[in-house]
Scaffold this motif. Structure first.
Motif, PDB file in Angstrom:
ATOM      1  N   LEU A 208       0.823  -1.212   0.000  1.00 28.28           N
ATOM      2  CA  LEU A 208       0.000   0.000   0.000  1.00 28.28           C
ATOM      3  C   LEU A 208       0.852   1.255   0.000  1.00 28.28           C
ATOM      4  O   LEU A 208       0.566   2.216  -0.714  1.00 28.28           O
ATOM      5  N   ASN A 209       1.899   1.257   0.798  1.00 34.46           N
ATOM      6  CA  ASN A 209       2.729   2.451   0.899  1.00 34.46           C
ATOM      7  C   ASN A 209       3.545   2.723  -0.352  1.00 34.46           C
ATOM      8  O   ASN A 209       3.970   3.861  -0.592  1.00 34.46           O
ATOM      9  N   GLN A 210       3.736   1.713  -1.178  1.00 36.62           N
ATOM     10  CA  GLN A 210       4.396   1.938  -2.469  1.00 36.62           C
ATOM     11  C   GLN A 210       3.514   2.759  -3.400  1.00 36.62           C
ATOM     12  O   GLN A 210       4.006   3.451  -4.290  1.00 36.62           O
ATOM     13  N   TYR A 211       2.185   2.678  -3.200  1.00 32.31           N
ATOM     14  CA  TYR A 211       1.247   3.400  -4.055  1.00 32.31           C
ATOM     15  C   TYR A 211       0.784   4.717  -3.438  1.00 32.31           C
ATOM     16  O   TYR A 211       0.056   5.474  -4.066  1.00 32.31           O
ATOM     17  N   ALA A 212       1.195   4.971  -2.210  1.00 29.75           N
ATOM     18  CA  ALA A 212       0.754   6.187  -1.528  1.00 29.75           C
ATOM     19  C   ALA A 212       1.553   7.398  -1.996  1.00 29.75           C
ATOM     20  O   ALA A 212       2.640   7.274  -2.545  1.00 29.75           O
ATOM     21  N   ASP A 213       0.990   8.581  -1.771  1.00 30.16           N
ATOM     22  CA  ASP A 213       1.687   9.817  -2.143  1.00 30.16           C
ATOM     23  C   ASP A 213       2.909  10.046  -1.252  1.00 30.16           C
ATOM     24  O   ASP A 213       3.909  10.609  -1.685  1.00 30.16           O
ATOM     25  N   ASP A 214       2.804   9.639   0.004  1.00 23.66           N
ATOM     26  CA  ASP A 214       3.910   9.771   0.947  1.00 23.66           C
ATOM     27  C   ASP A 214       4.150   8.423   1.619  1.00 23.66           C
ATOM     28  O   ASP A 214       3.209   7.734   2.006  1.00 23.66           O
ATOM     29  N   LEU A 215       5.412   8.038   1.769  1.00 24.80           N
ATOM     30  CA  LEU A 215       5.728   6.778   2.436  1.00 24.80           C
ATOM     31  C   LEU A 215       5.228   6.818   3.883  1.00 24.80           C
ATOM     32  O   LEU A 215       5.246   7.854   4.545  1.00 24.80           O
ATOM     33  N   GLY A 216       4.772   5.679   4.373  1.00 26.34           N
ATOM     34  CA  GLY A 216       4.269   5.611   5.743  1.00 26.34           C
ATOM     35  C   GLY A 216       2.862   6.121   5.893  1.00 26.34           C
ATOM     36  O   GLY A 216       2.380   6.345   7.011  1.00 26.34           O
ATOM     37  N   GLN A 217       2.151   6.315   4.776  1.00 30.19           N
ATOM     38  CA  GLN A 217       0.790   6.853   4.832  1.00 30.19           C
ATOM     39  C   GLN A 217      -0.205   5.842   5.397  1.00 30.19           C
ATOM     40  O   GLN A 217      -1.199   6.207   6.008  1.00 30.19           O
ATOM     41  N   PHE A 218       0.063   4.544   5.196  1.00 29.00           N
ATOM     42  CA  PHE A 218      -0.853   3.494   5.622  1.00 29.00           C
ATOM     43  C   PHE A 218      -0.263   2.667   6.762  1.00 29.00           C
ATOM     44  O   PHE A 218       0.931   2.350   6.767  1.00 29.00           O
ATOM     45  N   GLN A 247      -5.652  10.989   5.733  1.00 22.78           N
ATOM     46  CA  GLN A 247      -7.094  11.211   5.848  1.00 22.78           C
ATOM     47  C   GLN A 247      -7.582  11.073   7.287  1.00 22.78           C
ATOM     48  O   GLN A 247      -8.710  11.437   7.597  1.00 22.78           O
ATOM     49  N   GLN A 248      -6.731  10.488   8.162  1.00 27.85           N
ATOM     50  CA  GLN A 248      -7.069  10.251   9.560  1.00 27.85           C
ATOM     51  C   GLN A 248      -8.370   9.454   9.689  1.00 27.85           C
ATOM     52  O   GLN A 248      -9.284   9.829  10.422  1.00 27.85           O
TER      53      GLN A 248
END
Length: 413
Positions: A208-218, A247-248
């Motif tokens: 998931l974090n590979q596809y996120a805008d920022d690393l560690g987002q998920f 998104q919290q």
């Protein structure tokens, strides 16, 4: 005469045996549910009985029936209604898709107490809607503001859904510090051993974090086994509880094992060389859909391929019970679906090995050569499914007993 039950057992031999009693029970609940769970039988029969010529090449969903449409939110957070299951997707003639859909309309209509004569009128009208959409030569999207009938009701409900109830139904109570998912040994099951569960969580969080805008987002909190659908029961399938830092909020993700298309043994058209079955599903849905579901991707874990998408409170299907004994309502609902089928074929035309929109239009212009044959076959196949269903129901009790007995023996070992 072929042994329907033996063919179904052979097809499902590589599925998870512990869940096959669930699948067979669902298939025995109605002829339409049986049809949903036996896509492989449809194509096995079609290739030996097709009475029309179809030289077209198109990306098709492969298992297009009236329950494989639904609402969902895209990554842009807007709600769409579209084809939503491409597990069986392949390069195939367009009439294979049309025939499977029309046969499903007959079977659903049978369940809704609509007679065969009225269903045949609906089938011809749906064919006309499909041909008109192809003749337009442009792929549109169905918008909530211009929807009507039960589709309008569905899309309105999707835009005003109760998110709180959706979350409460899936998250265990008294788990506020680190929320966990509910298990009920019906649709959601605990994962054992623990080491496998932890490895799955770690791998999916990294994905998931590979596809996120920022690393560690998920941050992945929990995962359970999920059993859903009909044809897909027995595949490896999991639901994750995930926290999205930006998104919290908590999100749910579904991952479903990608297996070879059940059309594969019956296809004469050369298929692309895919790196995985997940790539096949992902690529074809990407080409056919106006908008992919949110966070749609493909994922690999311990040698298995999976399709990933967010599980959303907005996901829903048409309530066909509203069409009980009402052929006009059924037609209006299916009219929207058959247009979406045409739009998917136009949208994905001239991609890879597929025909251009001009070639699809030329085939549609020649509909007199194949339309009647297709509708006749779809009606005959509807009656064939009713017979197959009766044979299967006769065999189901002993089939389930054998499965349960084998499962018990395996546990004792």
């Amino acid at each position: 005469m072929r042994d329907v039950t033996a063919a179904i057992v052979a097809f499902n031999q590589d599925r998870q045996a512990r869940f096959l009693p669930n699948k067979y029970t669902l298939m025995a609940s109605s002829p339409f549910r049986f049809y949903r769970g036996s896509c492989h039988l449809f194509y096995q029969d079609l290739v030996g009985a097709q009475t029309w010529q179809d030289p077209t090449r198109a990306w098709i969903c492969g298992d297009l029936h009236v329950e494989n449409f639904g609402t969902y939110r895209g990554r842009n957070r807007l709600v769409y209604f579209d084809l939503n299951d491409f597990d069986e997707a392949a390069l195939a003639p367009v009439t294979w898709e049309i025939s499977r859909f029309i046969s499903s309309v007959y079977l659903l209509g049978h369940q809704l107490n609509i007679n065969t004569a009225e269903l045949t009128l609906i089938a011809f009208s749906l064919m006309e809607s499909y041909l008109q959409a192809i003749h337009m030569g442009k792929a549109f999207v169905l918008e909530r503001e211009h929807s009507s009938g039960i589709l309008k009701t569905l899309m309105h409900a999707a835009n005003t859904t109760n998110n709180k109830a959706f979350y409460q139904a899936r998250i265990a109570p008294n788990s506020k510090r680190q929320p966990t998912l509910l298990t009920n040994d019906k649709k959601y099951f605990a994962i054992k051993p623990t080491a496998f569960k932890h490895a799955l969580i770690a791998a999916f969080e990294q994905h998931l974090n590979q596809y996120a805008d920022d690393l560690g987002q998920f941050k992945v909190y929990d995962v359970v086994i999920r059993v859903a659908g009909t044809g897909s029961v027995g595949l490896k399938r999991y639901m994750f509880l995930v926290y999205h830092h930006q998104q919290q909020q908590l999100l749910f993700f579904d991952i479903k094992q990608a297996k070879p298309s059940s059309l594969k043994p019956y296809l004469s058209l050369p298929q692309p060389t895919w790196t995985s079955e997940a790539e096949r599903i992902h690529t074809i849905q990407h080409d056919c859909a106006y908008m992919l579901p949110a966070w749609y991707s493909d994922f690999q874990f311990q040698g298995d391929d999976y399709i990933v998408k967010e599980t959303q409170p907005e996901e829903s299907k048409m309530n066909f019970a509203l069409c009980q004994g009402k052929p006009k309502k059924l037609w209006r609902a299916c009219h929207d679906m058959v247009r979406l089928m045409a739009y998917a074929q136009l949208r994905s035309s001239a991609r890879g090995l597929t025909n251009s929109s001009d070639e699809l239009q030329a085939f549609a212009n020649d509909h007199a050569a194949w339309q009647m044959h297709l509708i006749d076959y779809s009606q005959q196949y509807y009656h064939q499914v009713l017979q197959d269903y009766q044979h299967f129901c006769h065999d189901v009790p002993s089939l389930i007993d054998n499965l349960n007995s084998n499962t018990t023996k395996s546990r004792k070992k």
